[in-house]
Motif scaffolding. Sequence first.
Motif, PDB file in Angstrom:
ATOM      1  N   ALA A  66      -6.460  -9.381  -4.153  1.00  0.00           N
ATOM      2  CA  ALA A  66      -5.859  -8.087  -3.820  1.00  0.00           C
ATOM      3  C   ALA A  66      -6.065  -7.739  -2.352  1.00  0.00           C
ATOM      4  CB  ALA A  66      -6.453  -6.998  -4.713  1.00  0.00           C
ATOM      5  N   VAL A  67      -7.277  -7.954  -1.854  1.00  0.00           N
ATOM      6  CA  VAL A  67      -7.573  -7.642  -0.455  1.00  0.00           C
ATOM      7  C   VAL A  67      -6.765  -8.543   0.471  1.00  0.00           C
ATOM      8  CG1 VAL A  67      -9.365  -7.717   1.327  1.00  0.00           C
ATOM      9  CG2 VAL A  67      -9.849  -6.681  -0.902  1.00  0.00           C
ATOM     10  N   GLY A  68      -6.658  -9.826   0.132  1.00  0.00           N
ATOM     11  CA  GLY A  68      -5.869 -10.749   0.955  1.00  0.00           C
ATOM     12  C   GLY A  68      -4.417 -10.326   1.051  1.00  0.00           C
ATOM     13  N   ALA A  69      -3.849  -9.865  -0.071  1.00  0.00           N
ATOM     14  CA  ALA A  69      -2.458  -9.404  -0.074  1.00  0.00           C
ATOM     15  C   ALA A  69      -2.311  -8.124   0.750  1.00  0.00           C
ATOM     16  CB  ALA A  69      -1.989  -9.171  -1.508  1.00  0.00           C
ATOM     17  N   LEU A  70      -3.287  -7.227   0.637  1.00  0.00           N
ATOM     18  CA  LEU A  70      -3.243  -5.980   1.409  1.00  0.00           C
ATOM     19  C   LEU A  70      -3.321  -6.258   2.903  1.00  0.00           C
ATOM     20  CD1 LEU A  70      -3.299  -2.898   1.624  1.00  0.00           C
ATOM     21  CD2 LEU A  70      -5.782  -2.996   1.299  1.00  0.00           C
ATOM     22  N   VAL A  71      -4.185  -7.176   3.299  1.00  0.00           N
ATOM     23  CA  VAL A  71      -4.302  -7.519   4.715  1.00  0.00           C
ATOM     24  C   VAL A  71      -2.990  -8.108   5.233  1.00  0.00           C
ATOM     25  CG1 VAL A  71      -5.458  -9.026   6.383  1.00  0.00           C
ATOM     26  CG2 VAL A  71      -6.801  -7.823   4.653  1.00  0.00           C
ATOM     27  N   PHE A  72      -2.314  -8.887   4.407  1.00  0.00           N
ATOM     28  CA  PHE A  72      -1.011  -9.434   4.798  1.00  0.00           C
ATOM     29  C   PHE A  72      -0.021  -8.315   5.115  1.00  0.00           C
ATOM     30  CE2 PHE A  72       3.226 -10.139   2.832  1.00  0.00           C
ATOM     31  CZ  PHE A  72       3.787 -10.904   3.837  1.00  0.00           C
ATOM     32  N   VAL A  73       0.049  -7.322   4.255  1.00  0.00           N
ATOM     33  CA  VAL A  73       0.968  -6.195   4.476  1.00  0.00           C
ATOM     34  C   VAL A  73       0.598  -5.462   5.773  1.00  0.00           C
ATOM     35  CG1 VAL A  73       1.768  -3.978   3.582  1.00  0.00           C
ATOM     36  CG2 VAL A  73       1.454  -5.917   2.032  1.00  0.00           C
ATOM     37  N   LEU A  74      -0.691  -5.208   5.961  1.00  0.00           N
ATOM     38  CA  LEU A  74      -1.140  -4.502   7.160  1.00  0.00           C
ATOM     39  C   LEU A  74      -0.869  -5.330   8.420  1.00  0.00           C
ATOM     40  CD1 LEU A  74      -4.520  -3.026   5.865  1.00  0.00           C
ATOM     41  CD2 LEU A  74      -2.372  -1.812   6.253  1.00  0.00           C
ATOM     42  N   TRP A  75      -0.954  -6.648   8.286  1.00  0.00           N
ATOM     43  CA  TRP A  75      -0.702  -7.528   9.436  1.00  0.00           C
ATOM     44  C   TRP A  75       0.726  -7.356   9.955  1.00  0.00           C
ATOM     45  CZ3 TRP A  75      -4.691 -10.593  11.266  1.00  0.00           C
ATOM     46  CH2 TRP A  75      -4.365 -11.445  12.323  1.00  0.00           C
ATOM     47  N   LEU A  76       1.667  -7.195   9.035  1.00  0.00           N
ATOM     48  CA  LEU A  76       3.057  -7.002   9.432  1.00  0.00           C
ATOM     49  C   LEU A  76       3.299  -5.620  10.023  1.00  0.00           C
ATOM     50  CD1 LEU A  76       4.951  -8.641   6.419  1.00  0.00           C
ATOM     51  CD2 LEU A  76       4.309  -9.685   8.604  1.00  0.00           C
ATOM     52  N   LEU A  77       2.501  -4.646   9.601  1.00  0.00           N
ATOM     53  CA  LEU A  77       2.687  -3.280  10.072  1.00  0.00           C
ATOM     54  C   LEU A  77       2.021  -3.025  11.416  1.00  0.00           C
ATOM     55  CD1 LEU A  77       2.123  -1.325   6.721  1.00  0.00           C
ATOM     56  CD2 LEU A  77       4.307  -1.857   7.829  1.00  0.00           C
ATOM     57  N   LEU A  78       0.903  -3.695  11.661  1.00  0.00           N
ATOM     58  CA  LEU A  78       0.126  -3.456  12.878  1.00  0.00           C
ATOM     59  C   LEU A  78       0.564  -4.410  13.988  1.00  0.00           C
ATOM     60  CD1 LEU A  78      -3.400  -3.023  11.235  1.00  0.00           C
ATOM     61  CD2 LEU A  78      -1.826  -1.228  11.980  1.00  0.00           C
ATOM     62  N   ASP A  79       1.825  -4.305  14.387  1.00  0.00           N
ATOM     63  CA  ASP A  79       2.373  -5.223  15.382  1.00  0.00           C
ATOM     64  C   ASP A  79       3.076  -4.502  16.525  1.00  0.00           C
ATOM     65  OD1 ASP A  79       4.606  -4.301  14.048  1.00  0.00           O
ATOM     66  OD2 ASP A  79       5.582  -6.251  13.900  1.00  0.00           O
TER      67      ASP A  79
END
Length: 211
Positions: A66-79
């Motif tokens: 779950a945390v890995g998937a959440l970090v993926f989403v945040l990675w796309l947003l924090l650009d």
Amino acid sequence: MAPFATYIAFIALADVLERVGAHANSLRWLYPVQVGLVLAMLLAWRQHFVELRTAPAARHVWLALAVGALVFVLWLLLDLEWMQLGTPRAFVPAGADGRIDWPLVALRAAGATLVVPLMEELFWRSFLLRWLVQRDFLSLRPARAGLGAITITILLFGSEHKLWLAGMVAGLAYTLLYMRSETLWTPILGHAVTNGLLAVWVVATGSWIYW
């Protein structure tokens, strides 16, 4: 430290070669060599990585996913532009004719998903996080890592990535996974999920800038 240092050395080498005029197409095959050497080191010294002998509990596995998937989403947003270090440089696995080199794409995705998480978590979490607290780091429980060590490793982990803020968020997430589960496989799994989902996104959308 050696696998991580080797990985970073290749990044520096690519930067130097590009600055002296090497074409991007000639540099794209550095990555398979880079990952291949790191993987060879990890395999050669696997008996020394004693933390990898402890498997995480099932609840920690699900948490890592779950945390890995959440970090993926945040990675796309924090650009946003101010969240980036320098000028973003995309890894475009295409030849001079513009055709995508799919074997190279597969190597890049496999390296990012299977090799990089193992190499980085061994260095950042297993070693540096605890070594900053005490030199006999293997005897220190992950949950006892101090705030100072946590802050330093998160800041350095963020500076290693083009998206520095996303890197810091990821570093914090993987650190908390490690401290909560006290098994290294948990942050490795979370990191692998993030990188794996990012690889799928990059290939599906052609967003090579994230590589």
